[in-house]
Scaffold this active site. Structure first.
Site, PDB file in Angstrom:
ATOM      1  N   CYS A 398       0.781  -1.236  -0.065  1.00 53.39           N
ATOM      2  CA  CYS A 398      -0.030   0.016   0.093  1.00 53.39           C
ATOM      3  C   CYS A 398       0.855   1.342  -0.084  1.00 53.39           C
ATOM      4  O   CYS A 398       1.199   1.535  -1.073  1.00 53.39           O
ATOM      5  CB  CYS A 398      -1.059  -0.106   1.072  1.00 53.39           C
ATOM      6  SG  CYS A 398      -2.499   1.168   0.829  1.00 53.39           S
ATOM      7  N   HIS A 525      -3.465  -5.301   0.033  1.00 53.98           N
ATOM      8  CA  HIS A 525      -2.967  -5.792   1.351  1.00 53.98           C
ATOM      9  C   HIS A 525      -3.055  -7.300   1.130  1.00 53.98           C
ATOM     10  O   HIS A 525      -4.087  -8.004   1.698  1.00 53.98           O
ATOM     11  CB  HIS A 525      -3.953  -5.191   2.438  1.00 53.98           C
ATOM     12  CG  HIS A 525      -3.611  -3.916   2.803  1.00 53.98           C
ATOM     13  ND1 HIS A 525      -2.620  -3.368   3.622  1.00 53.98           N
ATOM     14  CD2 HIS A 525      -4.202  -2.840   2.437  1.00 53.98           C
ATOM     15  CE1 HIS A 525      -2.750  -2.181   3.799  1.00 53.98           C
ATOM     16  NE2 HIS A 525      -3.689  -1.458   2.812  1.00 53.98           N
ATOM     17  N   GLU A 527      -1.702  -9.482   3.063  1.00 55.61           N
ATOM     18  CA  GLU A 527      -1.402  -9.987   4.476  1.00 55.61           C
ATOM     19  C   GLU A 527      -2.904 -10.477   4.982  1.00 55.61           C
ATOM     20  O   GLU A 527      -3.000 -11.387   5.762  1.00 55.61           O
ATOM     21  CB  GLU A 527      -1.134  -8.987   5.458  1.00 55.61           C
ATOM     22  CG  GLU A 527      -1.716  -7.830   5.904  1.00 55.61           C
ATOM     23  CD  GLU A 527      -1.464  -6.731   4.879  1.00 55.61           C
ATOM     24  OE1 GLU A 527      -1.715  -5.452   5.269  1.00 55.61           O
ATOM     25  OE2 GLU A 527      -0.809  -7.028   3.745  1.00 55.61           O
TER      26      GLU A 527
END
Length: 592
Positions: A398, A525, A527
């Site tokens: 990001c 993102h 994750e």
């Protein structure tokens, strides 16, 4: 539908989320379909406007819901996909009830906490519990509900009252209460003290909820006399007192609870029809054993602006851990405050400045995660400069991608004042700009949120290979600024390739730097979709490059099964048996 309510006492942050996730994991291993709900008693509508120092990271779901980080625990442990409605807040409940009152739906009655607020809570829970979350159309069998905060908090009283009523609404055989409490062990005496747990249970029972299971969190294993004391004074049988002491990793928590016969108790208490496999939780046991066996270490530097609180980057840290496990290395994570890398810090505190740079330079790889605001931005850009120049493995997420673009514009293209319009609205080279549809007048839920499609524009892409060479991937987003598309041709001319773009080709989603071992930035993102058994491909690439294994890994077509490994790929202190065959990568177009 069966319901398991998880409450906490004595202190906050005691581990209710991990306990709730572990209960769900155990039940799921027995063939039970499980869903989860997290209740946060704060008045905010959602977690989207929180500072990470207030409540940890904001976790984003497929539907764009900005929710509590505990929903990340549920998704990672249970491998499910939840919705924004799986996170209940006081703000959401009151907003719903007030909207009904304004429409005249209460027929002129006085709107009160009881029954209107408590009824709204119960109806919300019953509705959300029936929503499929495991990729099938099957209704879940059990709903795990975590009540945030601590019993006795004034903010949570309406929820406690709602569940006092709820246990009679759904009948006793369909409702089970689990209370997580702290058993401290003061160093001065060396004794495990049960009084805080007794007081917590007494208060909970006084509010109308009598726990069926008590989970005692302690530093060391609960002694049998202490367990019997908790049983006697808290009005439960000894088999209803579970011990969850500190362990080497959270992967051992489901195993620890399963060993204390929680399956048998829940089966009898809730009349569940479960099938107990011969090797229940075998993958979790392999995972926990693998974590404890690792001898090699890889050091990753996380350069961020909220490093004083680990929960600020909870999902990033979990994703790094998942990838390190897949690489058969123990993760040594160094969290570096981005501002400490800036020249201004050297003038104020030279020791802190040099220590931060020493940690960065001694790492095997660097990650720059997302964030907002000016503070620490120049430090992140300095760290990115180091990674690019020294060919250190780098992953930008990001704001990390945007920082890489700014750094490249300044130091390669020669645009010294290049910046993001978020930090410098008057820059002559706005390489990062605000998205046109963003509404700056309303911060809550106005960013580009949730699952979006990224199309690969190049066949010769490391990231594409890591994903398994799909045509596209779907990942979750949370941002309001983007790379300025008018500068993209100039960037690509000098070697910064935007290999992934959105479906319209207007938004740059993935960048790679030519001639670098691993220099990758992603606007999304990744994750949020990392799982213990299926690590996120961008994170796995970073860890593989940091361990020096990326070329061999790519040559094996990104497979982690031992069948694809040759003896030359394994060092002397490793063997094929230590590399479990449960590890495999799946494209986001598949089960991800």
């Amino acid at each position: 539908m069966k319901y398991v309510l998880v409450t906490g006492g004595v202190i906050s942050g005691i581990g209710k989320g991990v306990i709730a996730s572990s209960v769900g994991t155990i039940l799921k291993s027995c063939g039970v379909r499980v869903t989860s709900i997290k209740i946060d008693p704060y008045i905010n509508i959602d977690a989207g406007t929180f500072s990470p120092y207030e409540h940890g990271e904001t976790y984003v779901l497929d539907d764009g819901g900005e929710v509590d980080l505990d929903l990340g625990n549920y998704e990672r442990f249970l491998d499910v996909k939840l919705t924004r409605d799986n996170n209940i807040t006081t703000g959401k409940i009151y907003q719903q009830v007030i909207n009904k009152e304004r429409k005249g739906e209460f027929l002129g009655k006085t709107v009160q906490v009881v029954p209107h607020i408590t009824n709204a809570i119960q109806e919300w829970v019953e509705k959300v519990a029936k929503v499929p979350v495991d990729g099938t159309n099957e209704t879940p069998d059990v709903c795990i509900i975590e009540l945030g905060g601590t019993i006795g908090d004034i903010e949570g009283m309406c929820f406690v009252e709602a569940f006092r009523q709820f246990q009679f609404r759904v009948k006793k055989e369909n409702f089970c209460s689990l209370h997580v409490s702290l058993v401290p062990e003061p160093k001065a005496t060396g004794e495990q003290k049960t009084k805080p747990t007794q007081n917590s249970i007494r208060e909970l029972r006084g509010l109308g909820l009598s726990p069926d299971l008590i989970v005692c969190r302690s530093q060391s294993k609960l002694q049998q006399p202490v367990k019997e004391k908790v049983s006697m004074f808290c009005h439960v049988g000894p088999e209803q007192v579970l011990c969850v002491h500190d362990v080497s990793s959270i992967y051992r928590v489901p195993l620890m609870m399963a060993e204390q016969n929680i399956v048998q108790y829940l089966t009898e208490r809730l009349h569940l029809n479960v099938t107990k496999p011969k090797r229940m939780l075998s993958k979790w046991r392999d995972l926990a054993d693998r974590y404890d066996r690792m001898l090699k270490e890889v050091t990753i530097a996380l350069v961020g602006k909220y490093t004083k609180l680990d929960d600020s980057y909870a999902s990033v840290m979990k994703a790094l851990q998942h990838a390190a496990l897949a690489c058969n290395h123990r993760l040594n994570l160094k969290c570096i405050e981005a501002a400490d890398l800036e020249n201004e810090t050297q003038q104020v505190d030279a020791v802190r400045y040099h220590e931060a740079w020493q940690q960065l330079c001694s790492a095997n790889g660097v990650i720059v995660p997302g964030g907002f605001g000016q503070r620490g931005t120049e430090g992140k850009i300095s760290a990115i400069t180091w990674c690019r120049a020294q060919k250190m493995p780098f992953l930008g997420v990001c704001l990390g991608l945007q920082g890489a673009v700014i750094e490249f514009a300044r130091n390669v293209l020669g645009w010294s004042d290049a910046h993001s319009t978020e930090m410098d609205p008057d820059t002559s080279h706005p390489v990062v700009i605000e998205m046109p549809e963003h509404n700056p007048g309303d911060l809550g839920g106005t960013m580009r949120l949730g699952k979006r499609k990224t199309i690969f524009k190049s066949d010769d892409s490391v990231i594409r290979k890591l994903y398994g060479n799909p045509e596209f991937v779907e990942e979750r987003h949370r941002h309001r600024y983007e790379v300025n598309p008018k500068y993209v041709p100039e960037f690509e001319k000098y070697g910064m390739k935007f290999v992934g773009q959105d479906v319209d080709g207007e938004r740059m989603e993935i960048l790679e730097l030519e001639g670098h071992p691993y220099f990758v930035g992603v606007q999304y993102h990744p994750e949020y979709l990392s799982r213990p058994m299926t690590p996120s491909p961008p994170f796995l690439g970073l860890l593989m490059a940091s361990c020096g294994k990326l070329p061999q890994f790519l040559s094996r077509q990104c497979r982690l099964s031992p069948r694809q490994l040759s003896d030359s790929d394994i060092s002397d202190d490793e063997d094929l048996a230590s590399i479990t065959s449960t590890w495999s990568l799946k494209s986001t177009t598949d089960s991800r």
